[in-house]
Design a protein around this motif. Sequence first.
Motif: not given
Length: 371
Positions: A68, A92-94, A322, A325, A328-329
Amino acid sequence: MPDDRSCRRATEALDRFAFRWARDEPGNRTGSCQLRLTGGLPERLRFFHLTDPAVTGRRSIEGTALKCAARLQVTRVEDLGLELPLWDITTGTGDFIANGVVSHNCFARNTHTYLDLDAGADFDRKVVVKVNAGELVRRELSAPRWRGAHVAMGTNVDCYQRAEGRYRLMPPILEALRDFANPFSILTKGTLLLRDLPLLRQAAEVTRVGLSYSVGFVDEALWRVAEPGTPSPHRRLDAVRRLTDAGFAVGVLMAPILPGLSDDEESIDATVAAIAASGASSVTPLALHLRPGAREWYARWLAREFPHLVPRYRQLYQAGAYAPQAYQREVTARVRMAARRHGLHRGETGDNRRLPDEPPPAPAAEQLSLL
């Protein structure tokens, strides 16, 4: 790849979907083209989610290191007093979801094609039932090779869908898990889970039992068009309350959060407030993702019900299953802020064995009629 033309087409497709790749020197006498994805596990998973290749032998991620770019630090290490296998499934959010895979709208659709059924109408109308499921579970649990691994139910197809009311597959499954003291978890949208509360309590006396509900939004009008055939969000949250009153710590997966439909501040705040009021122990948000099978079916539904949103979805999901990001964040941040406002912590639940001395009466279960 047998020739340069095929290789060129493959590289063009990889570039179109913004994959990172490298070309290796030919490793055999034929001089065939050798292409390799770079970027590690996230790129591999994105490739599999987008293409759904027929050859599945190399899909396993067991033993693969997870990397990451975020600056993460360990803040505390606690001894839980037990050893469990940990499977990290990237989202997909990490972030990561441990000991379970979750997906919505619904990636299980494509599994119907394995049986020569289509992922659309057949998935909605043709239910495949393994009537001896309980017997098979007991047989597997008694096998010498079985080491008591955690069993996650509802991670592909809801085990409390309407057909369960007729076939009653879950009671013998739960009895087997109870008798072998095998840890398990259930993720569902079905209020029929309440029917099996006595068995869940018995199992929780001897092993770890995890219960989670999926509630992406509480708007009744949206529920009627987006999730037909499921119990209403308020009925699901009522089930969360009853299970909580029975002593279980119940997590809520706030999924799917639908772009343009349930991702605004008002919708998220109303949903999180209702989840908090239900007594849920946690809330975990997940934005909609669209894998092959679900992607096509959802696109037709969206064009029919909300045609003005089609351009936005094309933009959001142009690179694959997805949403970006950054989006999604943003959604995750909204849920986190709402959770803080309503006193609800975000995250996964742990050991749900939290039983009162005197069990309350078993609540009535709701059974939806079959089509």
